[in-house]
Design a protein around this motif. Structure first.
Motif, PDB file in Angstrom:
ATOM      1  N   LEU A  85      -1.131  84.130  49.214  1.00 51.67           N
ATOM      2  CA  LEU A  85      -1.126  83.364  47.957  1.00 51.67           C
ATOM      3  C   LEU A  85      -0.245  82.121  48.031  1.00 51.67           C
ATOM      4  O   LEU A  85      -0.474  81.147  47.326  1.00 51.67           O
ATOM      5  N   GLU A  86       0.762  82.160  48.914  1.00 52.52           N
ATOM      6  CA  GLU A  86       1.649  80.991  48.993  1.00 52.52           C
ATOM      7  C   GLU A  86       0.869  79.732  49.368  1.00 52.52           C
ATOM      8  O   GLU A  86       1.266  78.620  49.039  1.00 52.52           O
ATOM      9  N   PHE A  87      -0.298  79.922  50.042  1.00 56.48           N
ATOM     10  CA  PHE A  87      -1.080  78.761  50.462  1.00 56.48           C
ATOM     11  C   PHE A  87      -1.690  78.003  49.280  1.00 56.48           C
ATOM     12  O   PHE A  87      -2.166  76.899  49.433  1.00 56.48           O
ATOM     13  N   ASP A  88      -1.707  78.643  48.099  1.00 56.90           N
ATOM     14  CA  ASP A  88      -2.264  77.949  46.938  1.00 56.90           C
ATOM     15  C   ASP A  88      -1.220  77.156  46.169  1.00 56.90           C
ATOM     16  O   ASP A  88      -1.546  76.410  45.260  1.00 56.90           O
ATOM     17  N   ASP A  89       0.046  77.336  46.536  1.00 56.02           N
ATOM     18  CA  ASP A  89       1.112  76.651  45.832  1.00 56.02           C
ATOM     19  C   ASP A  89       1.131  75.176  46.226  1.00 56.02           C
ATOM     20  O   ASP A  89       1.127  74.841  47.406  1.00 56.02           O
ATOM     21  N   THR A  90       1.123  74.303  45.243  1.00 56.65           N
ATOM     22  CA  THR A  90       1.026  72.872  45.571  1.00 56.65           C
ATOM     23  C   THR A  90       2.241  72.375  46.348  1.00 56.65           C
ATOM     24  O   THR A  90       2.113  71.535  47.229  1.00 56.65           O
ATOM     25  N   VAL A  91       3.420  72.910  46.022  1.00 58.17           N
ATOM     26  CA  VAL A  91       4.618  72.470  46.753  1.00 58.17           C
ATOM     27  C   VAL A  91       4.543  72.944  48.195  1.00 58.17           C
ATOM     28  O   VAL A  91       4.882  72.228  49.133  1.00 58.17           O
ATOM     29  N   PHE A  92       4.047  74.177  48.395  1.00 52.98           N
ATOM     30  CA  PHE A  92       3.894  74.720  49.744  1.00 52.98           C
ATOM     31  C   PHE A  92       2.878  73.898  50.532  1.00 52.98           C
ATOM     32  O   PHE A  92       3.022  73.663  51.728  1.00 52.98           O
ATOM     33  N   GLN A  93       1.828  73.449  49.832  1.00 49.99           N
ATOM     34  CA  GLN A  93       0.758  72.696  50.493  1.00 49.99           C
ATOM     35  C   GLN A  93       1.181  71.290  50.889  1.00 49.99           C
ATOM     36  O   GLN A  93       0.641  70.710  51.817  1.00 49.99           O
ATOM     37  N   GLU A  94       2.129  70.750  50.156  1.00 45.70           N
ATOM     38  CA  GLU A  94       2.477  69.330  50.269  1.00 45.70           C
ATOM     39  C   GLU A  94       2.610  68.824  51.712  1.00 45.70           C
ATOM     40  O   GLU A  94       1.998  67.830  52.073  1.00 45.70           O
ATOM     41  N   PRO A  95       3.379  69.543  52.585  1.00 38.60           N
ATOM     42  CA  PRO A  95       3.591  68.945  53.919  1.00 38.60           C
ATOM     43  C   PRO A  95       2.365  68.894  54.805  1.00 38.60           C
ATOM     44  O   PRO A  95       2.326  68.115  55.733  1.00 38.60           O
ATOM     45  N   PHE A  96       1.375  69.732  54.575  1.00 34.83           N
ATOM     46  CA  PHE A  96       0.268  69.769  55.540  1.00 34.83           C
ATOM     47  C   PHE A  96      -1.104  69.554  54.901  1.00 34.83           C
ATOM     48  O   PHE A  96      -2.114  69.644  55.580  1.00 34.83           O
ATOM     49  N   CYS A  97      -1.151  69.291  53.596  1.00 33.80           N
ATOM     50  CA  CYS A  97      -2.434  69.061  52.942  1.00 33.80           C
ATOM     51  C   CYS A  97      -2.450  67.685  52.286  1.00 33.80           C
ATOM     52  O   CYS A  97      -1.403  67.161  51.917  1.00 33.80           O
ATOM     53  N   ASP A  98      -3.631  67.138  52.110  1.00 37.38           N
ATOM     54  CA  ASP A  98      -3.751  65.899  51.350  1.00 37.38           C
ATOM     55  C   ASP A  98      -5.169  65.813  50.796  1.00 37.38           C
ATOM     56  O   ASP A  98      -5.996  66.688  51.045  1.00 37.38           O
ATOM     57  N   TYR A  99      -5.419  64.760  50.024  1.00 33.45           N
ATOM     58  CA  TYR A  99      -6.752  64.569  49.472  1.00 33.45           C
ATOM     59  C   TYR A  99      -7.583  63.712  50.410  1.00 33.45           C
ATOM     60  O   TYR A  99      -7.070  62.793  51.037  1.00 33.45           O
ATOM     61  N   VAL A 100      -8.870  64.019  50.521  1.00 35.88           N
ATOM     62  CA  VAL A 100      -9.765  63.210  51.333  1.00 35.88           C
ATOM     63  C   VAL A 100     -10.109  61.956  50.542  1.00 35.88           C
ATOM     64  O   VAL A 100     -10.455  62.050  49.360  1.00 35.88           O
TER      65      VAL A 100
END
Lengths: 819, 52
Positions: A85-100
């Motif tokens: 579930l931590e993968f859905d947290d926006t703060v957790f996602q911040e370093p490795f996710c972005d918008y296309v």
């Protein structure tokens, strides 16, 4: 879409039921399990419910091909299920996710994968994940064990995707520069340990063998001879087991797929030399070659290490890996009081303190009055630049002056360097034609070497059986095609890294080869030859009107407009006047009232509607865009604007004259042709539709021309795709380019001749490397086969030939065109 | 020549020492930053309390 299994020819099939091991992960069962699974009518035993679940998942997805094609067993599956579930947290996602870009709600994540060993694993992962609804893209990179996934935010959760990946038996963790760096550092340490051990032992064994060689001439007691041999054997054993381990690993991997790579003859030679020497030592008669074994292992691993280092030289420059993980965020209302926060957490509007020598972590604008900066990692420009308050600082810029304060304008994933890095990671790693040729030659050569040494051995067995082992060893050692197999990749990577450091990002491994064959260059105009920013070229004022006043009125009016042309008037730098009733008229201009007089600025028709008289006869330069200014009494002025040319256009075109540059533009203004006619174009076409541009290129391709198209990569994508090779200029710091083969990160055109020059040089270095490697292999082989080369000299010869290839490739790191 | 029975084991010990030293140095990242360590001796900072 039907899934295409990866091409693994005649794979050694490990799917066949092997008794006593788990069907999925290959672990020994030791009879402790009763879990079985039905695979296409056959009962297979698995070790645990974890493996069983993964296997069922694979079969349920119709992906049983995986078991037929894989070359290594899967990782043992975890039994417990996690929700991630931590993968859905926006703060957790911040370093490795972005918008296309360009697609709302489409997210992209970079993950590190554990347990992906072979092409079949990658295929399994990709095909299986493509079935997840809401997942739009997945790409697994086997080279660095990472993967990129894109999904629609409203339809799917990242946690579900990660859970699916983990259900398949792979472990996905968020990409982080620190984890990546640590991984690389560990690999390098291990390499150095292997080389170091081999080197030290090589010296000691070499010392013993000098004694043995001397003994060969002068005679020695069998007792001491045996002593020296036993100690040599003792020392060589760890070298063979530890230092040479990667060779055995690689040879084994290729043999399992029924291929022969260059490590196979290496391993055969090492094993033969070691075993023969050991037998001679035990029997107390015959020659030993422990020194050759150590030397070969040491030199070969050292050459490979150097090759890797030479290739990674420039990636060690400031890249995302080196971006600061924290930055100094200023507390509100203070210019000195700061706190350390993670770089990915800063938001647009935050203020950051940057000390001398520090990197700008995210795209920002300068708040301090001025500063000196180095943008080498941004666009390859090595000279320092001076900037004043309000100017943009892209991430990766180094502050060379006093401490400064900046305001963040973009979040970390949207920032420049991170985008460049992402673009680079999506580069198409297709194998260039050159490499394909040299790879297959190397493969056949490995086979030929094995056959030849067998023939040599049988010849010498009849002729002089004493020397069989010595000579077949020399043949194996001297003719290992290592130099051949690194001839192309080493040159290519050095060049790509060199170009990256100069501000050109190569997005396709075939780019260099394709560019070297180009004989025609075609340019687009707006955003390519010009920057897409306008400036005032000339101003004409009606009789009796004050120039200053006219400028003042014009710039006050244009201050209300968002049009790119309006920005040119800001350069007039006048005091703004107080205007009333300001109205913006799309595609026409701006109207307002000044001291109760109606005024207008804009197109001729728009102004004429107010003045109701024809414009005065100005001495107009015909080819430029015009802006008219009038009030209700009559005409005031006319401004002529030109789009700013990029730097070095003229000199660049001069240097490219042999490629007969052509210009095709959608611009319809009558003067474009006249204006650019001085630049030495062989052909200029204006008012072209995209379809016409593509036809234009196609016609010339049919005449046998190899065409490189230079565009801005934003509105000319189909045209770029039509050309044989494409180069995208990057305009106004927009990096929206994925389709072209190469992206220029700097504003200057001067890089284009460098690209051509470097492409030619790279190709010639590749040719030299291949020629040298072939000459060496074919030349040295007969010498060894006739027994003229001792094994130690063969080991040295092979390593030196590889070293020459590596050193020759590293010449590409410098260019005398630089200055 | 019988001295070889002593000398060779001695050589082996030194060889082992060299390998151990190399592994130790790699493990402790002695090669990571050659610049800093080279100039560290030039700085006067001394953590030990001065005896005077």
């Amino acid at each position: 879409m039907t899934p295409n299994p990866p091409v693994l020819t005649q794979n050694h099939n490990i799917s066949q039921s092997q008794a006593g091991i788990c069907f999925h992960c290959g672990l020994e069962l030791n009879g402790i399990t009763d879990q079985t699974i039905d695979v296409q009518g056959e009962q297979k035993t698995v070790c645990c419910i974890g493996c069983k679940a993964v296997c069922e998942l694979i079969l349920a997805g119709g992906l049983e091909q995986y078991y037929a094609l894989r070359s290594e067993f899967a990782q043992k599956a975890p039994i417990e299920k996690k929700a991630y579930l931590e993968f859905d947290d926006t703060v957790f996602q911040e370093p490795f996710c972005d918008y296309v870009e360009g697609k709302p709600n489409r997210r992209r994540a970079h993950l590190i994968l554990d347990g992906v060993h072979c092409a079949a694993c990658a295929w399994l992962l990709e095909t299986s994940c493509k079935k997840i609804s809401g997942l739009s893209f997945i790409n697994v990179n086997l080279l660095d064990n990472t993967c990129i996934v894109e999904w629609d935010e409203d339809k799917q959760k990242l946690s579900a995707i990660v859970a699916h990946i983990n259900d398949l038996g792979f472990q996905a963790t968020p990409w982080s520069s620190r984890a990546h760096k640590q991984f690389q550092a560990q690999v390098e340490k291990k390499q150095l340990r292997r080389i170091g051990l081999a080197g030290i032992v090589m010296m000691q064994v070499g010392m013993f063998s000098i004694g043995l060689y001397a003994a060969g001439n002068q005679g020695i007691d069998a007792e001491y001879r045996s002593l020296l041999q036993w100690f040599s054997a003792l020392l060589t054993t760890p070298v063979l087991l530890f230092s040479a381990f990667p060779f055995y690993q690689s040879a084994w991997r290729s043999l399992r797929q029924w291929h022969i790579n260059m490590d196979v003859p290496v391993v055969v030679a090492l094993t033969l030399a070691y075993v023969a020497s050991l037998v001679a030592t035990i029997r107390g008669s015959g020659d030993t070659w422990f020194d050759s074994v150590c030397m070969f292992v040491f030199l070969l691993s050292a050459v490979r290490y150097l090759d890797n280092r030479a290739r990674n030289r420039f990636s060690a420059q400031v890249m995302q890996d080196d971006m600061p993980e924290t930055c100094k965020k200023l507390r509100p209302g203070s210019d000195v009081d700061f706190e350390y926060v993670p770089s990915f957490s800063v938001k647009p509007g935050d203020r950051i303190l940057i000390h001398r020598g520090e990197l700008i972590p995210v795209d920002s604008e300068l708040l301090s009055e001025q500063g000196t900066f180095n943008q080498a990692s941004v666009n390859g420009e090595f000279r320092s630049v001076h900037k004043t308050a309000g100017e943009t600082l892209l991430s990766g810029t180094i502050n060379e002056g006093e401490a400064i304060c900046v305001r963040v304008v973009k979040t970390a994933p949207q920032s420049w360097l991170q985008q460049v890095q992402r673009l680079a990671s999506q580069a198409r790693h297709s194998r260039p034609r050159f490499q394909e040729v040299s790879d297959s030659v190397a493969r056949y050569f490995s086979l030929a070497v094995l056959l030849l040494s067998a023939i040599t051995a049988s010849f010498w067995y009849i002729y002089d059986s004493q020397r069989v082992i010595e000579i077949s060893l020399a043949v194996l050692l001297i003719s290992c095609p290592c130099a051949l197999s690194i001839a192309v990749p080493s040159a290519l990577t050095v060049t790509n890294n060199f170009l990256r450091s100069r501000g050109a990002l190569v997005c396709d491994d075939n780019f260099i080869e394709k560019l070297s064959r180009v004989n025609r260059i075609i340019f687009d105009k707006t955003g390519t030859l010009t920057e897409g920013t306008f400036s005032i070229a000339a101003q004409h004022v009606a009789k009796g009107i004050d120039v200053e006043l006219a400028n003042q009125i014009a710039s006050s009016l244009e201050a209300y407009s968002e049009h790119p042309i309006a920005k040119a008037f800001a350069a007039l730098n006048t005091q703004p006047l107080e205007l009333h009733n300001v109205k913006l008229h799309t595609n026409k201009g701006v109207s307002a009232e000044l001291e109760n007089k109606k005024i207008r600025i804009g197109s001729q028709d728009f102004c004429q509607a107010l003045t109701e008289q024809p414009p005065p006869e100005f001495n107009l330069i015909s080819e430029l865009s015009r802006v008219w200014l009038c009030d209700e009494n009559g005409w005031l002025a006319c401004y002529e604007l030109r789009d700013k040319l990029r730097d070095h256009v003229s000199s660049t075109l001069d240097q490219l004259a042999v490629y007969r540059p052509a210009l095709i533009t959608g611009d319809s203004s009558s003067g474009t042709e006249k204006f650019f006619s001085h630049f030495g174009f062989s052909d200029i076409k204006t008012n072209c539709s995209p379809v016409y541009k593509m036809d234009y290129i196609r016609q010339r391709q049919e005449q046998g021309q190899n065409i490189v198209m230079v565009g801005d990569g934003i509105n000319d994508l189909p045209v770029l795709a039509q050309a044989d090779v494409s180069i995208a200029m990057c305009s106004n710091n927009k990096l929206a380019q994925k389709e072209s083969d190469c992206v220029l990160l700097s504003n200057s055109m001067a890089l284009i001749p460098l690209l051509f020059y470097q492409a030619k040089r790279t190709i010639s270095v590749m040719r030299q490397n291949i020629t040298w490697a072939l000459m060496y292999n074919f030349g040295a082989l007969p010498l060894a086969a006739f027994g003229l080369v001792p094994p130690w000299a063969a080991a040295a010869g092979m390593s030196v030939s590889s070293l020459i290839v590596v050193l020759n490739a590293s010449r590409l790191r410098h260019s005398h065109l630089d200055s | 020549m019988p001295s070889l029975y002593i000398l060779i084991p001695v050589a082996m010990i030194f060889c082992g020492l060299a390998v151990w030293a190399l592994f130790w140095a790699l493990e402790n990242e002695q090669f990571k930053d050659a610049d800093k360590e080279a100039s560290r001796i030039l700085f006067d900072q001394d953590d030990k309390p001065s005896k005077k």
